[in-house]
Design a protein around this motif. Structure first.
Motif, PDB file in Angstrom:
ATOM      1  N   ARG A   1     -12.778  -4.683  -2.215  1.00  0.00           N
ATOM      2  CA  ARG A   1     -11.866  -5.760  -1.834  1.00  0.00           C
ATOM      3  C   ARG A   1     -12.493  -7.116  -2.092  1.00  0.00           C
ATOM      4  O   ARG A   1     -11.809  -8.086  -2.375  1.00  0.00           O
TER       5      ARG A   1
ATOM      6  N   ASN B   1      -7.609  -9.884  -6.193  1.00  0.00           N
ATOM      7  CA  ASN B   1      -7.512  -8.647  -5.414  1.00  0.00           C
ATOM      8  C   ASN B   1      -7.330  -7.460  -6.347  1.00  0.00           C
ATOM      9  O   ASN B   1      -6.221  -7.077  -6.682  1.00  0.00           O
TER      10      ASN B   1
ATOM     11  N   MET C   1       1.016  -4.785  -2.485  1.00  0.00           N
ATOM     12  CA  MET C   1       1.321  -6.113  -3.002  1.00  0.00           C
ATOM     13  C   MET C   1       0.160  -7.090  -2.855  1.00  0.00           C
ATOM     14  O   MET C   1       0.236  -8.191  -3.353  1.00  0.00           O
ATOM     15  N   GLU C   2      -0.940  -6.646  -2.225  1.00  0.00           N
ATOM     16  CA  GLU C   2      -2.098  -7.535  -2.195  1.00  0.00           C
ATOM     17  C   GLU C   2      -2.718  -7.665  -3.588  1.00  0.00           C
ATOM     18  O   GLU C   2      -3.473  -8.572  -3.855  1.00  0.00           O
TER      19      GLU C   2
ATOM     20  N   THR D   1      -1.020 -14.492  -5.759  1.00  0.00           N
ATOM     21  CA  THR D   1      -0.027 -14.996  -4.807  1.00  0.00           C
ATOM     22  C   THR D   1       1.175 -15.638  -5.498  1.00  0.00           C
ATOM     23  O   THR D   1       2.312 -15.448  -5.084  1.00  0.00           O
TER      24      THR D   1
ATOM     25  N   SER E   1       2.501 -10.674   6.836  1.00  0.00           N
ATOM     26  CA  SER E   1       1.436 -10.023   6.082  1.00  0.00           C
ATOM     27  C   SER E   1       0.249 -10.964   5.927  1.00  0.00           C
ATOM     28  O   SER E   1       0.410 -12.136   5.581  1.00  0.00           O
TER      29      SER E   1
ATOM     30  N   SER F   1      -2.227 -10.198   3.855  1.00  0.00           N
ATOM     31  CA  SER F   1      -2.996  -9.767   2.691  1.00  0.00           C
ATOM     32  C   SER F   1      -3.231 -10.897   1.695  1.00  0.00           C
ATOM     33  O   SER F   1      -4.075 -10.781   0.832  1.00  0.00           O
ATOM     34  N   HIS F   2      -2.494 -11.978   1.795  1.00  0.00           N
ATOM     35  CA  HIS F   2      -2.763 -13.087   0.888  1.00  0.00           C
ATOM     36  C   HIS F   2      -3.344 -14.292   1.618  1.00  0.00           C
ATOM     37  O   HIS F   2      -3.248 -15.412   1.143  1.00  0.00           O
TER      38      HIS F   2
ATOM     39  N   GLU G   1      -5.629  -5.536   6.707  1.00  0.00           N
ATOM     40  CA  GLU G   1      -5.183  -6.599   5.810  1.00  0.00           C
ATOM     41  C   GLU G   1      -6.091  -7.813   5.815  1.00  0.00           C
ATOM     42  O   GLU G   1      -5.968  -8.681   4.968  1.00  0.00           O
ATOM     43  N   MET G   2      -6.991  -7.883   6.793  1.00  0.00           N
ATOM     44  CA  MET G   2      -7.897  -9.024   6.826  1.00  0.00           C
ATOM     45  C   MET G   2      -8.888  -8.911   5.690  1.00  0.00           C
ATOM     46  O   MET G   2      -9.460  -7.857   5.459  1.00  0.00           O
TER      47      MET G   2
END
Lengths: 362, 512, 420
Positions: free
Chosen positions: A256, A266, B333-334, B338, C102, C104-105, C133-134
């Protein structure tokens, strides 16, 4: 000119299989155990346990050379008699079965907790094992071929991952060099020497000949050990030894963090994809072995038919522990602790028995 | 009109079968009697002359021999000019005494036949049968000339630098197209006849000193095992002899390029040709033979490998783009940057369907347009199809039925699929794509990997005439490793070992 | 065939009907790009765990043909709520945010100074990372005032989307060295290692009352940079964390020196100005670059350790307003070099002294250079670099300054002749 008639598994396939089955241990939850024991010297434990297992491997190799076409259990039966072989096979079966069940469960939990938080474990596990079972039924050559077909790509991805991890690494974090102390490392190395236990089970496959076998064994071991040691080093370099101890899945956390430049940040899903391919191959091999041992134990020559019931058995055993941590800290630690003796001492015993028989015969 | 035709044919069959049953003369293994009137009666009965207008009898008298003779031929298959100039003219006009009929005829191929049934077999292929009074044998003269087109440019397997000729519907032309590239006495053509009723000829072409015995005998065995009474052409033959008839992937290569066929023969493969098929079959076929094209070796090393990279990329894009799109937008979707994520989310805001339905709809639409494009009778059909797809996509986006990104995804995967040259492989990849799509919709990346493993397991266990499908990648065989990439030509000095060739090296002849 | 097809059919039916547990369309989520954490008002932290969480969303603009694009842009996308911790705040937010929140971004974690100085902050942060998600590569920004205000006052001029704003701000600020790199991964590594100080970016928003007058360009901390107009948000200097708790701040200049003294920090280039040694009225603008690694030699002794540091810097002279010829006058060059050396050394020594006296720990990650002196973790941790040794250590700095160039213009124009 027409030697390549036999469709047996050759050097490349064995190499790929061994690297998958062993190397993936550097990415699963067992890293937690090793990093706990070794702190920032965990990579030395990898090398140390490899050194521990080398003598018995060498002895085993010489024993196998004498009985070219036979597998380990058949040799045991031949040299030490049926009851003993039965006992060995039974314990081996128990070990591999437990190992496969807890391992597969833990890989699925890993996948779920990082990527699929809402998917029920049972469904994912069922799908996974069903697929592994289906592939395992295709037979050994197919497994070897699959492993080799994906091997180069996985290695390229792994190399890429290493390069990216080095960008994030702080190399001085390797110090203090010996972690918990030299003696601790030796003890831990001994305790974890069954990390490479699969190798003994590797005696089974129908490798082309003894030379190919030894060649692939040593080269794959060297490759795997260096890859794994490097993986552990990367964890230390990226997270530092105190911080890494708190992470359940260092591999997932590492992929990650790495990023390709600024905009493509990512990329973990890419690595997860290839990792999953490896995991599939690994458990296909495991299931195949378990059924092979089972087949030997109960004299089922068409052991491929036992793959389905054994997969179901694995599913059932794998579903028993309440959470992954139990399977890790209780089951795995114990099985590893007891069965290392089997793997360390069986080969010398076989060797002695063979010698005795030779002397008697002479 | 149609009615009368039906009646006629009914009458015809009825009559024929009655005669066949009634006539005691018609038995197997009957020989020519030497009595022309008797023999011609038999033949006439067989061809139901004169009801059957596609059958000609020409009676004549050979003055030089002072004998009567009769010619039989099928006008739609035989060349009347050749019969006229090569048989009738010399026989009638010659002034010398004829002792041997064969020497009196100026046609190229003449053979003698005593058995009526065999003679009729040849007659059916367009040969002319000559019976001479007093001789208990017939002369079969090669006069066959079926209507057909000339050698033209290949339609499917076009190349930039390769030869520009392709197979036609005549087997002998096809064989000559191959043969002219291999001047060797080891070049062997065997003929097999299949189909009890229609008597179709199959030509098995191979190099005697190179092709593996197992493959040749396997090919023969499989062709011999066909019990169908008519196999019209190779496209149908393939489906009788291939390995997994329900499988997704093709196991026999169909090529319309004589130069490719010749290359395969030189590598120890076995090629099958047949009348009425403008291509040849290559057995055994591996995955790589479908992936490669003629240009790979005609282009220079670097360019050739470049096109191969492009093609494998196209294959991956076709196979994976829709499913990756689904897996990433719905599950991971991560992974998206963005900005892209927000662009997709913004575009999808007004779209009524879930992404998977959206994609399936558009993919199906694209496939429909493509299929319709093939059926449009003019060559611009595919072009119209693509334009139609784009207009459809555009209108769909305007109406907020599809999001623009899905149109991009579908267009990308659809266009990439055109880069996969082989028709069969093209179909199988386009079908497999839907499997991946559904798997990705169900389990994201996990589903995709599972699907991939299934495909891989299928590929590795698939065999074509006993040869593993992914050879020589895995299992390993001695070969020039012509898989995804090729080597420079001087290093490609091994024949592929998986064909069980008799001589694996390409440089010096070893087995002679 | 039929026997084989039946279970397959059943299998696939089951999945088609029940599958897709984790499936979520992209437009069904709201993407948090910045999380702000504040101490809540009116809650006693001794008795109850609570935190004010601010989410800034990066919402997609409605991209529909026919719709007016300007309307969609004005959406209010910053919310603040009080929750036990910021992971559970996600679900609380759904009482008025319609989509799944979310992380995740997420790019930054903005923490108010007030919260950072409490002990609860570290607990909160370290447990939050159990959430999948962090992301550990997110950056920490400590703000002088309230984090929620920092976020809401932020009015980026060109960039409409906040995630871009944060991305560029952080990238550029770390390149110029005014703020440290402060990823959460580094925070954990240093805090858990318990031997160094962690530096986080320090930000503030304009209050227009704290201007301290003109100083050198990097002597400010956030909120003090004299400026007019533009975005009220500033990012300069750093917040110092010891054992997970904020204990002080460093100015922009000190942050730059810290980053020069830290081998794990990467600096691209930075501009700085120094007094002209030959004409005190003027300032010479230089570009500083570190091409060689800093050398840290630590000698273990019975008492406090002795540390010898070789501090390499490459200097490129960019402008000389005094018009003095440094380029081909070697004597002048030597003078400039000595002056630079002394100034740089003085700055570094001042900073080190500050850390020794004030913070009782070093932010340079020198513990890495201490580690090779020990064989085992146990010995190393017992020796206790941060608490027992560093504050008392005897530190010597050797400068290694090279003037590598004079820009693309060799000489300044001769002012006397110009005036003539």
């Amino acid at each position: 000119m027409r030697k390549d008639e036999k469709d047996k598994v050759g050097f490349r396939e064995v190499l790929a299989i061994m690297v998958f089955t062993l190397g993936l241990k550097g990415t699963d939850i067992s890293t937690v155990l090793l990093l706990r024991e070794g702190l920032n010297a965990a990579w030395m434990i990898i090398i140390g346990s490899f050194l521990f297992i080398i003598p018995s491997l060498l002895i085993l190799s010489s024993v196998l050379k004498k009985h070219q076409t036979k597998n380990l259990l058949e040799i045991t039966q031949l040299t030490m008699g049926k009851p003993f072989a039965f006992l060995i096979a039974l314990s081996l079966l128990f070990f591999t079965l437990m190992n496969t069940a807890t391992d597969s469960r833990s890989y699925m939990t890993q996948l779920i907790s990082v990527n699929f938080p809402n998917t029920p474990l049972f469904i994912l596990y069922l799908c996974f094992l069903a697929l592994c079972m289906w592939v395992a039924k295709k037979g050994w050559e197919a497994i070897g071929s699959i492993a080799w077909a994906v091997f180069p790509y996985l290695m390229i991805a792994l190399a890429m991952l290493y390069v990216l991890m080095f960008k994030e690494a702080v190399f001085y974090r390797i110090f203090p060099l010996f972690g918990n102390g030299k003696w601790e490392i030796v003890k831990a190395s001994f305790n974890f020497s069954s990390l490479f236990a699969e190798l003994l089970a590797m005696m089974y496959p129908f490798v082309k000949n003894h030379k190919t076998y030894t060649r692939s064994l040593y080269s794959s071991l060297l490759l795997t050990v260096s890859l794994m040691a490097l993986m552990y080093l990367s964890y230390i370099w990226m997270f530092d030894y105190r911080s890494v101890g708190k992470i359940t899945y260092p591999f997932n956390e590492a992929i990650r963090i790495v990023s390709l430049g600024r905009n493509i940040t990512n990329i973990e899903t890419f690595f997860i994809t290839l990792w999953l391919v490896g995991v599939f191959v690994k458990f296909v091999v495991y299931i195949y072995f378990v059924s092979k041992i089972f087949g030997f134990l109960f004299h089922i020559s068409e052991f491929e038919h036992t793959i389905i019931p054994i997969s179901i058995l694995i599913l059932v055993i794998g579903m028993i522990p309440e959470n992954n941590e139990i399977s890790l800290f209780v089951i795995r630690t114990n099985t590893l602790a007891y069965f290392k003796y089997l793997f360390l001492f069986l080969p010398p015993m076989l060797w002695v028995a063979t010698k005795i028989r030779e002397v008697r015969a002479a | 009109m149609r009615n009368s035709f039906f009646k006629k044919s009914k009458m015809f069959t009825l009559e024929m079968s009655k005669e066949c049953l009634d006539d005691p003369i018609l038995q197997k293994g009957e020989f020519f009697s030497g009595d022309i009137s008797l023999d011609s009666t038999i033949i006439k009965q067989i061809y139901s002359y004169p009801t059957n207008i596609d059958f000609m009898i020409r009676e004549l008298t050979i003055h030089a021999m002072e004998q009567k003779a009769v010619l039989f031929y099928i006008p739609s298959l035989a060349d009347p000019k050749l019969i006229d100039e090569g048989i009738i003219k010399p026989l009638i006009t010659t002034g010398n005494v004829i002792e041997d009929v064969r020497s009196a005829i100026s046609a190229s191929g003449v053979s003698e036949e005593r058995e009526i049934n065999n003679a009729i077999k040849e007659l059916n292929t367009g040969d002319t049968l000559l019976l001479v009074e007093g001789q208990a044998q017939g002369y079969l003269i090669r006069t066959s000339k079926a209507a057909g087109r000339n050698v033209e440019k290949p339609q499917n397997e076009t190349t930039l630098l390769g030869p520009k000729e392709s197979f036609v519907e005549k087997a002998d032309v096809n064989i000559s197209l191959i043969r002219k590239k291999i001047h060797s006495e080891d070049f062997t053509v065997e003929k097999m006849v299949i189909g009890e009723r229609s008597k179709n000829e199959v030509y098995i072409i191979y190099n005697r000193e190179l092709a593996g015995v197992e493959v040749v005998s396997e090919v023969k065995a499989r062709i011999g095992a066909i019990t169908k009474d008519a196999v019209q052409n190779l496209s149908l033959l393939v489906q009788h002899i291939e390995d997994r008839k329900r499988g997704l992937l093709p196991t026999i290569l169909q090529t319309e390029r004589p130069d490719r066929a010749a290359t395969f023969i030189e590598d120890g493969y076995v090629v099958i040709a047949m009348n009425n098929s403008p291509f040849a079959l290559v057995t055994p076929a591996t995955f790589w033979s479908f992936f490669h094209t003629g240009d790979d070796h005609y282009l220079r090393f670097v360019y050739g490998n470049f096109t191969r990279i492009l093609r494998i990329l196209a294959m991956f894009i076709t196979l994976f783009t829709p499913s990756i799109y689904i897996a990433i937008t719905n599950y991971h979707m991560e992974m998206l940057p963005t900005d892209l994520l927000l662009a997709i989310a913004g575009a999808r805001e007004m779209v009524p369907f879930p992404a998977i339905i959206e994609l399936l709809l558009l993919e199906t639409a694209f496939e429909l347009i493509r299929e319709a494009g093939i059926r449009v009778p003019v060559p611009i059909g595919p072009t119209i199809g693509i334009v139609g797809a784009l207009i459809l996509g555009q209108a769909g986006v305007e109406a907020n039925v599809f999001s623009p990104i899905v149109v991009i995804v579908v267009a990308l995967s659809g266009l990439s699929s055109y880069a996969i040259g082989d028709v069969n492989l093209n179909y199988s990849i386009r079908i497999a794509r839907f499997g991946f799509l559904v798997a990705a919709g169900l389990f994201g990346i996990f589903g995709m990997v599972s699907c991939f493993i299934v495909c891989l397991a299928y590929l590795t266990t698939l065999k074509s005439f006993g040869v593993p499908y992914l050879a020589p990648l895995t299992p390993k065989y001695k070969s020039s490793d012509d898989t995804i990439f090729r080597k420079i030509l001087s290093n490609e000095n091994l024949r592929p070992g998986f064909t069980k060739t008799k001589d694996i090296t390409k440089d010096v002849i070893r087995n002679k | 065939m039929r026997r084989r097809a039946l279970p397959f059919l059943l299998f696939s039916m089951v999945f088609l009907l029940t599958g897709c547990w984790d499936k979520k369309e992209v437009e069904e989520r709201s993407y948090v790009v910045a999380i702000g954490l504040d101490l809540p008002k009116g809650v006693d932290l001794e008795k109850e765990q609570a935190v004010d969480v601010t989410f800034q969303f990066s919402n997609p603009k409605l991209n529909v043909k026919g719709a007016n694009p300007a309307e969609g842009a004005e959406m209010e996308d910053i919310i603040t709520l009080t929750a036990p911790d910021f992971v559970t705040a996600r679900n609380m937010a759904n009482s008025f945010v319609t989509r799944e929140v979310s992380f995740s971004h997420n790019k930054v974690l903005i923490i108010s100074e007030e919260l950072a100085k409490t002990e609860i902050f570290y607990r909160m942060l370290s447990t939050a990372f159990k959430d999948r998600e962090m992301r550990r590569e997110a950056n920490i920004i400590v703000t002088e005032g309230k984090a929620s205000e920092f976020i809401s006052k932020n009015k980026p001029e060109m960039m409409v989307r906040p995630h871009r704003y944060y991305q560029f701000l952080i990238d550029r600020a770390t390149e110029t060295g005014m703020v440290p790199e402060s990823t959460i991964n580094r925070f954990f590594a240093i805090t858990d290692g318990d031997a160094d100080l962690f530096l986080a970016m320090y930000g503030s928003y304009d209050k227009n009352n704290k201007e301290t007058g003109f100083q050198d360009e990097d002597q400010y901390i956030a909120g003090q940079v004299p400026k007019r107009g533009g975005n009220p948000i500033q990012l300069i200097g750093s917040a110092v964390f010891k054992e997970g708790k904020m204990i002080g701040t460093l100015t922009g200049e000190e942050t730059r020196i810290t980053r020069f003294l830290d081998n794990t920090a990467e600096l691209r280039d930075l501009f700085s100005s120094f007094q002209d040694p030959l004409d005190k009225r003027y300032k010479i603008a230089v570009r500083l670059k570190q091409t060689k690694k800093l050398k840290v030699k630590i000698k273990k002794r019975n008492g406090p350790p002795k540390i010898e540091i070789t501090y390499p810097l490459d200097v490129k002279v960019l402008s000389v307003p005094s018009m003095i010829n440094y380029a081909d006058n070697l004597e002048n060059q030597e003078k400039l070099k000595t002056a630079l050396k002394n100034k740089l050394k003085e700055n570094a020594e001042n900073l080190i002294e500050k850390t020794q006296k004030e913070f009782k720990g070093e932010p340079f990650y020198w513990s890495l250079n201490v580690r090779p002196l020990f064989d085992t973790v146990k010995e190393y941790e017992e020796w206790d670099w941060m608490n027992k040794n560093y504050p008392l250590a005897d530190i010597h700095i050797t400068m290694d300054v090279n003037i590598v160039g004079f820009g693309k213009q060799l000489k300044e124009s001769n002012i006397e002749k110009v005036r003539d």
